[in-house]
Design an enzyme around this catalytic site. Structure first.
Site, short mmCIF file in Angstrom:
data_model
loop_
_atom_site.label_atom_id
_atom_site.label_comp_id
_atom_site.label_asym_id
_atom_site.label_seq_id
_atom_site.Cartn_x
_atom_site.Cartn_y
_atom_site.Cartn_z
N SER A 282 101.71 57.59 -5.32
CA SER A 282 100.58 58.72 -5.31
C SER A 282 99.37 58.15 -5.85
O SER A 282 99.38 57.16 -6.52
CB SER A 282 101.17 59.74 -5.94
OG SER A 282 100.61 59.63 -7.52
N ASP A 283 98.43 58.64 -5.44
CA ASP A 283 97.11 58.31 -6.15
C ASP A 283 97.07 58.85 -7.38
O ASP A 283 97.71 59.64 -7.90
CB ASP A 283 95.93 58.51 -5.20
CG ASP A 283 94.65 57.25 -5.59
OD1 ASP A 283 94.72 57.00 -6.76
OD2 ASP A 283 93.81 57.45 -4.74
N TRP A 284 96.03 58.32 -8.30
CA TRP A 284 95.88 58.86 -9.73
C TRP A 284 95.95 60.30 -9.87
O TRP A 284 95.19 60.86 -9.67
CB TRP A 284 94.66 58.27 -10.44
CG TRP A 284 94.62 58.52 -11.71
CD1 TRP A 284 94.32 59.55 -12.56
CD2 TRP A 284 94.29 57.45 -12.68
NE1 TRP A 284 94.27 59.20 -13.90
CE2 TRP A 284 94.24 57.91 -14.09
CE3 TRP A 284 94.50 55.86 -12.77
CZ2 TRP A 284 94.04 57.25 -15.29
CZ3 TRP A 284 94.31 55.48 -13.97
CH2 TRP A 284 94.00 56.02 -15.25
#
Ligand code: NOJ
Length: 744
Positions: A282-284
């Site tokens: 995932s992104d942050w």
């Protein structure tokens, strides 16, 4: 005592199992490890934390990371840099029951210690081997500092320069973007993922992140499936074909479904249709952000939605860690989904050779050698020169004569250091990161003893202060020629750096006006992370070099181009608008039913009353210190069927007095099709070096693949029709034209 013996026997068993497994394929080895894992350990592999070193997103305070690593509850860390620091975290991971190694991820976007030009600038070189080499060097340095995994390349197509992240990609074109995507993946990963100087690529942001509404970062995306397939997905597909180890999904929602929970993107397209075998991070914090999107009610639902949709690793939101085990126990998530995600990650750890030697990247001797390598600096200098675009050159003022007695070098960017690095440079704790050749130093290195360099700052990048103007004018008055270095600050483009006004900031163009009033020729360097709007400069400056952000060797690269030791060859990878009101503006648009042909006629056609329909500088544009002629276009045939191909040739001649490289571009247009097609689309290009007076026969090959597109059924196919073929020096400077027919 009895406990200790049982514990020891258990470890011996684990080790024996893993060792036996080592003779097997990585797939089988991963299965062997998976069989030994508890549910908690499995979830741990899907969990990625930020190290406390530095942050590239909103931090969650967590004092318990050390224990979690020791307990096998963490699969990866990001922002851990340095062979020492990575080694000490890995030592903690080796205290865990199964001793599964950590992988260390980092945003190595354009170089590591040696900073290369920002990716958009490198894309302007249209030089695939050089781009691949830049990624290779970045990987060599990063891997020597303990990094296993870079969150790059960013392959998002971008048609909106207000979006700050245009600096991180390869621009607006799917064809050029796909070639660059593959080159970067190959560069980072090298020959073999198991090599000590190979880092895993992470292709991001899947998908369509570059189409954020209004150019505002993280914003929603709404687009047709056809546009998604035709324009936004090709660079991702090219990365899969090039063997990319991992993907990162994006912050945006796509047509109402957030990418991190988007089954269609991640499972249907990426994992099933394209057969991607790596893992998706995932992104942050983006799994947790599903709540903000209004897509789920809490982190438990967020974890379930993301995993079911194909997200394998959770970066920093703790949603997987806090919920997945219970979701499995409650029967809400099938354990096979968890197993699949864990296995994808374990396989990469095996492929990287980390089970054999978890410390193989953490070697201080190698680190010191790799981070101080003159060959890397030389490559960064060449790449800097290759990335600079010559936009204007009145009276051939450039290249500058080495006989000038006095050169005034003016502007807020002349002596700055850090700005040259551009956004997403890596700051390495404990390592001298101020290894940057300023523009001033670069010119000083270049000029001979008979030339003196005069300096005035003139003004700041931002703000209204004009108190430095008079000094700048007086310095200009003393000189034979003026070079003015203006533009953006390094952090005016990048993540969360969208701008609604993309003019050159502050009073910098007013400073130019004052300098031009002296009557001296003024060469302008524009430093920026995106296409800016600079109509005054475009009209009035004597010459313009678009220098973007060029990295560690910025000063030397700029000096090489200014004085003709490198003849500029770069071409814009993005359309430069004449005003913000034209955005989005891109060369491969449709014709519309009422196309406008010029800016004068507004009778019921697709134009603006108050603005041109034409960009300031088109896609593919860039001048050279020499000129090229295009002649003798020959097509081997005027028609072809689906199995044939047509060979296209022409003669390219350097008609000037200086050796130089030209990027000859091939565009095609289907005259009609089952869906509306762009007025032209880039289908091939060649970058050719020619000495003065030299001619070369250039050849392109046209086959069915080049003529295919996503048809009305979203099937990749070609349709019989007439095609227009255009060969030119930019998307608007078409020099040769022909037509041919594709028959059934
Ligand atoms: C957020 C960015 O969108 C992404 O590109 C980056 O890799 C991560 N933060 C980690 O720094």
């Amino acid at each position: 005592m009895r406990c200790k013996i049982v514990g020891l026997l258990f470890f011996t068993f684990v080790y024996a199992t893993i060792c036996v497994a080592q003779k097997k394929s990585n797939n089988q080895k991963a299965d062997s490890v998976l069989r030994l894992m508890t549910l908690d350990e499995k979830v741990g592999q899907l969990n990625q934390y930020n190290d406390d070193n530095q942050a590239t997103g909103p931090v969650t305070i967590d004092n318990n990371k050390v224990d979690q690593v020791k307990n096998g509850q963490v699969g990866s860390l990001l922002n851990t840099i340095g062979s020492d620091r990575t080694r000490s975290w890995q030592e903690l991971a080796m205290q865990s029951r199964l001793k599964i190694p950590l992988i260390f991820g980092q945003d190595v976007i354009h170089g590591f210690k040696t900073t290369f030009p920002i990716p958009l600038a490198e894309a302007a070189s249209w030089d695939l081997p050089a781009i691949q080499m830049s990624a290779r060097i970045a990987a060599t340095e990063a891997s020597a500092s303990g990094i296993h995994w870079t969150f790059a390349p960013m392959v998002d197509i971008a048609r909106d320069p207000r979006w700050g992240r245009v600096m991180e990609g390869a621009g607006e074109d799917p064809y050029l973007g796909s070639l660059i995507s593959a080159a970067r993946v190959k560069g980072f990963q090298g020959l073999n993922l198991g090599d000590t100087n190979a880092v895993m690529a992470c292709v991001k942001h899947f998908a369509a992140y570059g189409a954020a509404v209004g150019g505002r970062d993280y914003n929603s995306v709404d687009m047709s499936e056809r546009q998604l397939y035709e324009i936004y997905l090709p660079p991702f597909k090219a990365a899969v074909d090039a063997g990319a180890a991992s993907f990162m999904n994006s912050f945006n929602d796509l047509n109402g479904i957030p990418a991190v929970a988007n089954n269609f993107l991640q499972r249907t397209i990426l994992k099933e249709k394209w057969g991607f075998k790596g893992f998706i991070v995932s992104d942050w914090g983006s799994i947790g952000e599903l709540i903000n999107h209004g897509y789920v009610k809490d982190t438990r639902e967020a974890a379930a939605a993301a995993l079911m949709a194909g997200t394998d690793m959770d970066m920093e939101s703790r949603a997987f860690k806090n919920n997945l085990a219970q979701l499995v126990k409650d029967g809400k998530i099938n354990i096979e989904l968890v197993n699949d995600a864990v296995k994808r990650i374990l396989i990469k750890k095996f492929e990287m050779g980390l089970f054999d030697n978890p410390y193989k990247f953490s070697n201080i001797m190698r680190e010191q050698a790799a981070l101080n390598n003159p060959a890397h600096q030389a490559a960064a200098r060449t790449m800097a020169a290759k990335s600079i675009v010559l936009l204007k050159n009145n009276n051939n003022i450039l290249p500058l004569s080495k006989n000038y007695k006095k050169i005034a070098f003016i502007g807020p960017l002349v002596k700055s250091l850090i700005e040259n690095k551009g956004f997403w440079d890596v700051s390495i704790p404990g390592v001298d990161s101020n290894f940057i050749v300023s523009q001033w130093e670069g010119l000083q290195n270049k000029i001979g003893p008979g030339t003196s360099l005069l300096y005035a700052k003139g003004c700041d990048i931002e703000g209204n202060n004009k108190s430095g103007f008079s000094e700048a004018v007086s310095v200009a008055n003393q000189a034979d020629v003026v070079i003015l270095s203006i533009g953006e600050k390094r952090d005016m483009s990048g993540e969360a750096k969208s701008r609604s006004n993309i003019n050159i900031p502050g009073v910098q163009e007013e400073l130019l006006q004052q300098l031009l009033a002296t009557g001296k020729p003024v060469v302008v360097l524009i430093n920026a992370g995106r296409p800016l709007v600079f109509n005054y400069t475009a009209k009035n400056a004597t010459a313009i070099l678009y220098t973007w952000w060029l990295g560690s060797e910025a000063g030397n690269g700029i000096a090489d181009v200014l004085f003709g030791d490198y003849n500029p060859s770069a071409k814009l990878p993005m359309t430069f608008p004449a005003s913000v009101g034209q955005i989005p503006i891109y060369y491969n648009h449709f014709n519309t039913g009422r196309p406008a042909l010029d800016d004068k006629n507004h009778i019921y056609n697709s134009s603006y009353l108050d603005e041109s329909i034409f960009p300031k500088f088109p896609f593919g544009f860039g001048l050279s210190y020499t000129n090229f002629s295009y002649t003798n276009l020959v097509l081997s045939n005027k028609n072809m069927n689906m199995k044939d191909s047509i060979s296209v040739s022409f003669t390219l001649t350097n008609t000037g007095k200086i050796a130089g490289e030209e990027v000859a571009q091939l565009y095609l247009h289907n005259k009609h099709a089952s869906v509306v097609m762009p007025v032209k689309a880039l289908k091939d290009f060649k970058k050719i070096m020619l000495t003065p007076g030299e001619s070369k026969k250039i050849q392109f090959n046209i086959n069915k693949e080049k003529l295919s597109f996503f048809n009305s059924n979203l099937k990749w196919d070609a349709e019989p029709t007439d095609f227009e073929l255009m060969i030119g020096s930019s998307s608007e400077d078409i020099r040769l034209q022909a037509s041919f027919e594709l028959k059934k």
